[in-house]
Design an enzyme around this catalytic site. Structure first.
Site, PDB file in Angstrom:
ATOM      1  N   ASP A 271     -26.048  34.236   0.474  1.00  0.00           N
ATOM      2  CA  ASP A 271     -26.284  35.614   0.927  1.00  0.00           C
ATOM      3  C   ASP A 271     -25.563  35.851   2.258  1.00  0.00           C
ATOM      4  OD1 ASP A 271     -27.424  38.069   0.279  1.00  0.00           O
ATOM      5  OD2 ASP A 271     -29.296  37.656   1.353  1.00  0.00           O
TER       6      ASP A 271
ATOM      7  N   HIS B 268     -22.311  42.458  -3.147  1.00  0.00           N
ATOM      8  CA  HIS B 268     -23.640  42.848  -3.605  1.00  0.00           C
ATOM      9  C   HIS B 268     -23.573  43.810  -4.802  1.00  0.00           C
ATOM     10  CE1 HIS B 268     -25.428  40.778  -0.192  1.00  0.00           C
ATOM     11  NE2 HIS B 268     -26.586  40.896  -0.816  1.00  0.00           N
TER      12      HIS B 268
ATOM     13  N   HIS C 275     -23.176  41.541  -7.620  1.00  0.00           N
ATOM     14  CA  HIS C 275     -24.507  40.938  -7.830  1.00  0.00           C
ATOM     15  C   HIS C 275     -25.389  41.864  -8.664  1.00  0.00           C
ATOM     16  CE1 HIS C 275     -28.771  41.132  -6.655  1.00  0.00           C
ATOM     17  NE2 HIS C 275     -28.746  39.834  -6.842  1.00  0.00           N
TER      18      HIS C 275
ATOM     19  N   HIS D   9     -31.039  35.096  -5.769  1.00  0.00           N
ATOM     20  CA  HIS D   9     -30.221  36.198  -5.260  1.00  0.00           C
ATOM     21  C   HIS D   9     -28.928  35.687  -4.612  1.00  0.00           C
ATOM     22  CE1 HIS D   9     -29.318  39.978  -3.118  1.00  0.00           C
ATOM     23  NE2 HIS D   9     -29.156  39.229  -2.033  1.00  0.00           N
TER      24      HIS D   9
END
Ligand SMILES: [Zn+2]
Length: 363
Positions: free
Chosen positions: A179, A262, A265, A279
């Site tokens: 992340d 993201h 993602h 995540h």
């Protein structure tokens, strides 16, 4: 030449948690810190660490403060948020403490807003940059994502006990590095394109420097931090990486802005294949695809080697997509590129076809 976000005449901003404290054994300070907000605290303690930590939490409050400890059921749903806010109100609490993983912390953050109370966040893993942020992800009762809710302020205090983080599985720390890996690449894309951050304005220069510091920290200390975590030791590298995963990445993404990693993602999450992956693991794949998207092949190879060194996935198969069919890649690309999506914060025009080609490089 100045990029758009550096030009004069632009209103810029950044946001931060009220305070940040990190070190070994800080769980013992929880009661004292909560006491700074008033006489009574409500603690929402994550189901996963409830039995492990309940006695330590109670002990930290032993001095004068009243405390009620609730077990978090596991979901950050509207019902869980409302129940905690109601419990805090009926108890006459002066502060809400969320302790555990992301969903317990998000429940506490959202309940703090609804009850009009300050919030202390006490993460027991460093698997994402959520703890410092003014964002909570709300889930439906069946476990699917309902929506993101933006809170008026960041947590009043983020208290991190690195001894607990070191005791958690290293996979969580690695995911947090994934992340944090996205933070600089996405902030830099926003800086270059002039895209807006989570405050709907370009970041102040500090925001981009925090993101750069985040990147440099994980590159330097990531592998050693995982070795320390394997040894259940909060050594110097782990301390640095925890700061990067939680504080630097948190400030960097909120104030610098988010982009392709993201968005990809979010696209990957459309596939049932990836649901057992964390995540940050999926975000790492988003970073690699984002570099391919931008034609940054040298940087892609550097980051790929780094991902291998910090136990992060580098191929679609690594996150459960064993058969990357054209249909699946099209689903990911469609979601990633929908109108208004953060992928359009990139300094280049991104199409679904480009995302499919970038993902094909990761098969
Ligand atoms: Zn993230």
């Amino acid at each position: 030449m100045l990029v758009k976000a550096e030009q004069s005449g632009v209103v810029r901003g950044a946001r931060f948690p009220g305070r940040y404290i990190q070190g070994v054994g800080t769980i013992a300070r929880l009661g004292e810190e909560a006491g700074g907000f008033g006489e009574k605290a409500i603690v929402l303690l994550d189901n996963g660490v409830f039995d492990l930590l309940k006695a330590d939490v109670e002990a930290s409050f032993a001095t004068a403060l009243q405390v009620e400890i609730f077990r978090h059921g596991g979901e950050c749903s509207e019902r869980a948020i409302a129940a905690l806010a109601a419990a805090a109100k009926s108890a006459g609490a002066s502060v809400i403490v969320g302790a555990g993983g992301g969903k317990a912390l998000d429940t506490a953050k959202a309940a703090g807003r609804d009850a009009g109370l300050p919030v202390i966040v006490f993460p027991t893993i460093a698997a994402s940059d959520a703890p410092c942020s003014a964002l909570a992800v709300v889930y439906n009762e069946d476990g699917t994502v309902a929506y993101d809710t933006f809170l008026p302020s960041n947590p009043d205090l983020v208290l991190v006990d690195t001894a607990l983080i070191a005791r958690a599985p290293a996979r969580f720390l690695a995911a947090g590095i994934g992340d944090a890996l996205a933070t600089w690449y996405e902030a830099e894309s926003c800086r270059r394109s002039g895209a807006l951050n989570c405050m709907k304005m370009p970041g102040v220069p500090l925001a981009y420097e925090v993101a750069r510091f985040c990147r440099d920290t994980i590159f330097e200390f990531g592998p050693a931090a995982l070795d320390e975590c394997d040894a259940k030791t909060a050594g110097p590298a782990l301390e640095r990486v925890v700061e990067a995963n939680i504080l630097l990445s948190g400030i960097g993404f909120e104030s610098g802005g988010v982009a392709a990693a993201h968005a990809i993602h979010h696209g990957l999450c459309e596939l049932a294949d990836v649901h057992h992956h964390l995540h940050g693991e999926k975000v790492a794949i988003g970073v690699l695809a984002g570099l391919k998207l931008n034609g940054m092949d040298d940087e892609y190879e550097r980051v790929r080697q780094f991902c291998l060194a910090v136990r992060l996935p580098t191929t679609l198969a690594d996150i459960g997509i064993d058969e990357a069919t054209p249909e699946k890649l099209a689903v990911v690309a469609k979601r990633a590129c929908r109108a208004g999506e953060i992928i359009h914060n990139e300094p280049i025009t991104v199409t679904e076809e480009m995302v499919v080609r970038a993902l094909e490089a990761l098969v």
